[in-house]
Motif scaffolding. Structure first.
Motif, PDB file in Angstrom:
ATOM      1  N   ASP A 147       0.811  -1.221   0.000  1.00 56.12           N
ATOM      2  CA  ASP A 147       0.000   0.000   0.000  1.00 56.12           C
ATOM      3  C   ASP A 147       0.844   1.270   0.000  1.00 56.12           C
ATOM      4  O   ASP A 147       0.538   2.227  -0.709  1.00 56.12           O
ATOM      5  N   THR A 148       1.896   1.298   0.812  1.00 53.66           N
ATOM      6  CA  THR A 148       2.706   2.514   0.933  1.00 53.66           C
ATOM      7  C   THR A 148       3.767   2.613  -0.157  1.00 53.66           C
ATOM      8  O   THR A 148       3.919   3.649  -0.790  1.00 53.66           O
ATOM      9  N   LEU A 149       4.498   1.522  -0.383  1.00 52.49           N
ATOM     10  CA  LEU A 149       5.579   1.556  -1.364  1.00 52.49           C
ATOM     11  C   LEU A 149       5.156   1.127  -2.763  1.00 52.49           C
ATOM     12  O   LEU A 149       5.917   1.292  -3.715  1.00 52.49           O
ATOM     13  N   GLY A 150       3.955   0.553  -2.897  1.00 50.77           N
ATOM     14  CA  GLY A 150       3.430   0.205  -4.218  1.00 50.77           C
ATOM     15  C   GLY A 150       3.938  -1.086  -4.820  1.00 50.77           C
ATOM     16  O   GLY A 150       3.810  -1.291  -6.029  1.00 50.77           O
ATOM     17  N   LEU A 151       4.521  -1.963  -4.008  1.00 47.42           N
ATOM     18  CA  LEU A 151       4.945  -3.252  -4.540  1.00 47.42           C
ATOM     19  C   LEU A 151       3.722  -4.116  -4.840  1.00 47.42           C
ATOM     20  O   LEU A 151       2.639  -3.880  -4.312  1.00 47.42           O
ATOM     21  N   SER A 152       3.908  -5.105  -5.685  1.00 42.44           N
ATOM     22  CA  SER A 152       2.826  -6.011  -6.085  1.00 42.44           C
ATOM     23  C   SER A 152       2.838  -7.271  -5.243  1.00 42.44           C
ATOM     24  O   SER A 152       3.895  -7.735  -4.808  1.00 42.44           O
ATOM     25  N   ASP A 153       1.664  -7.842  -5.084  1.00 46.78           N
ATOM     26  CA  ASP A 153       1.512  -9.108  -4.371  1.00 46.78           C
ATOM     27  C   ASP A 153       2.072 -10.255  -5.202  1.00 46.78           C
ATOM     28  O   ASP A 153       1.974 -10.250  -6.427  1.00 46.78           O
ATOM     29  N   ILE A 154       2.674 -11.209  -4.531  1.00 46.21           N
ATOM     30  CA  ILE A 154       2.987 -12.504  -5.140  1.00 46.21           C
ATOM     31  C   ILE A 154       2.099 -13.496  -4.403  1.00 46.21           C
ATOM     32  O   ILE A 154       2.211 -13.631  -3.186  1.00 46.21           O
ATOM     33  N   PRO A 155       1.204 -14.181  -5.120  1.00 51.85           N
ATOM     34  CA  PRO A 155       0.280 -15.088  -4.429  1.00 51.85           C
ATOM     35  C   PRO A 155       1.008 -16.219  -3.706  1.00 51.85           C
ATOM     36  O   PRO A 155       2.015 -16.733  -4.185  1.00 51.85           O
ATOM     37  N   ILE A 156       0.476 -16.578  -2.557  1.00 52.11           N
ATOM     38  CA  ILE A 156       1.059 -17.653  -1.758  1.00 52.11           C
ATOM     39  C   ILE A 156       1.117 -18.958  -2.552  1.00 52.11           C
ATOM     40  O   ILE A 156       1.985 -19.791  -2.324  1.00 52.11           O
ATOM     41  N   SER A 157       0.221 -19.117  -3.519  1.00 53.52           N
ATOM     42  CA  SER A 157       0.209 -20.336  -4.337  1.00 53.52           C
ATOM     43  C   SER A 157       1.484 -20.475  -5.176  1.00 53.52           C
ATOM     44  O   SER A 157       1.804 -21.569  -5.647  1.00 53.52           O
ATOM     45  N   ALA A 158       2.225 -19.398  -5.354  1.00 56.57           N
ATOM     46  CA  ALA A 158       3.493 -19.455  -6.094  1.00 56.57           C
ATOM     47  C   ALA A 158       4.615 -20.073  -5.258  1.00 56.57           C
ATOM     48  O   ALA A 158       5.701 -20.335  -5.776  1.00 56.57           O
ATOM     49  N   PHE A 159       4.345 -20.307  -3.975  1.00 57.13           N
ATOM     50  CA  PHE A 159       5.354 -20.842  -3.069  1.00 57.13           C
ATOM     51  C   PHE A 159       4.798 -22.042  -2.312  1.00 57.13           C
ATOM     52  O   PHE A 159       4.405 -21.933  -1.150  1.00 57.13           O
ATOM     53  N   PRO A 160       4.738 -23.213  -2.956  1.00 54.02           N
ATOM     54  CA  PRO A 160       4.231 -24.392  -2.243  1.00 54.02           C
ATOM     55  C   PRO A 160       5.102 -24.705  -1.029  1.00 54.02           C
ATOM     56  O   PRO A 160       6.320 -24.541  -1.073  1.00 54.02           O
ATOM     57  N   ARG A 161       4.460 -25.119   0.054  1.00 54.95           N
ATOM     58  CA  ARG A 161       5.182 -25.358   1.308  1.00 54.95           C
ATOM     59  C   ARG A 161       4.989 -26.790   1.772  1.00 54.95           C
ATOM     60  O   ARG A 161       3.860 -27.264   1.850  1.00 54.95           O
ATOM     61  N   PRO A 162       6.091 -27.447   2.126  1.00 53.58           N
ATOM     62  CA  PRO A 162       5.950 -28.761   2.763  1.00 53.58           C
ATOM     63  C   PRO A 162       5.499 -28.581   4.211  1.00 53.58           C
ATOM     64  O   PRO A 162       5.655 -27.510   4.791  1.00 53.58           O
ATOM     65  N   LYS A 163       4.929 -29.605   4.762  1.00 53.39           N
ATOM     66  CA  LYS A 163       4.537 -29.548   6.179  1.00 53.39           C
ATOM     67  C   LYS A 163       5.783 -29.441   7.047  1.00 53.39           C
ATOM     68  O   LYS A 163       6.822 -29.996   6.744  1.00 53.39           O
ATOM     69  N   GLU A 164       5.638 -28.719   8.145  1.00 48.27           N
ATOM     70  CA  GLU A 164       6.740 -28.593   9.095  1.00 48.27           C
ATOM     71  C   GLU A 164       6.872 -29.887   9.888  1.00 48.27           C
ATOM     72  O   GLU A 164       5.884 -30.484  10.301  1.00 48.27           O
ATOM     73  N   THR A 165       8.111 -30.321  10.054  1.00 46.85           N
ATOM     74  CA  THR A 165       8.410 -31.469  10.907  1.00 46.85           C
ATOM     75  C   THR A 165       9.434 -31.018  11.942  1.00 46.85           C
ATOM     76  O   THR A 165       9.843 -29.858  11.947  1.00 46.85           O
TER      77      THR A 165
END
Length: 67
Positions: free
Chosen positions: A24-42
């Motif tokens: 909002d302040t600096l005007g950067l764009s969102d990168i959707p969380i779907s672009a970063f698949p995450r394994p479950k934490e162990t």
């Protein structure tokens, strides 16, 4: 040799607040969380804290919850 950054990781107690500052302040764009698949934490790998991402088109801001 010319060095370039791909991303910077910031750790914060309030991921949404920092995300909104960058978008909002600096005007950067969102990168959707779907672009970063995450394994479950162990016990040995992974991270289950809240994360968000923003970009200026070249460099990414990786925002992670301080756990």
């Amino acid at each position: 040799m010319k060095l370039e950054f791909h991303h910077i990781n910031f750790v914060t107690e309030d991921v949404d607040r920092l995300y909104h500052f960058y978008t909002d302040t600096l005007g950067l764009s969102d990168i959707p969380i779907s672009a970063f698949p995450r394994p479950k934490e162990t016990e040995d790998t992974g991270y289950s804290g809240k994360i968000r991402f923003a970009t200026d088109g070249k460099m990414q801001m990786h925002l992670a919850e301080k756990t």
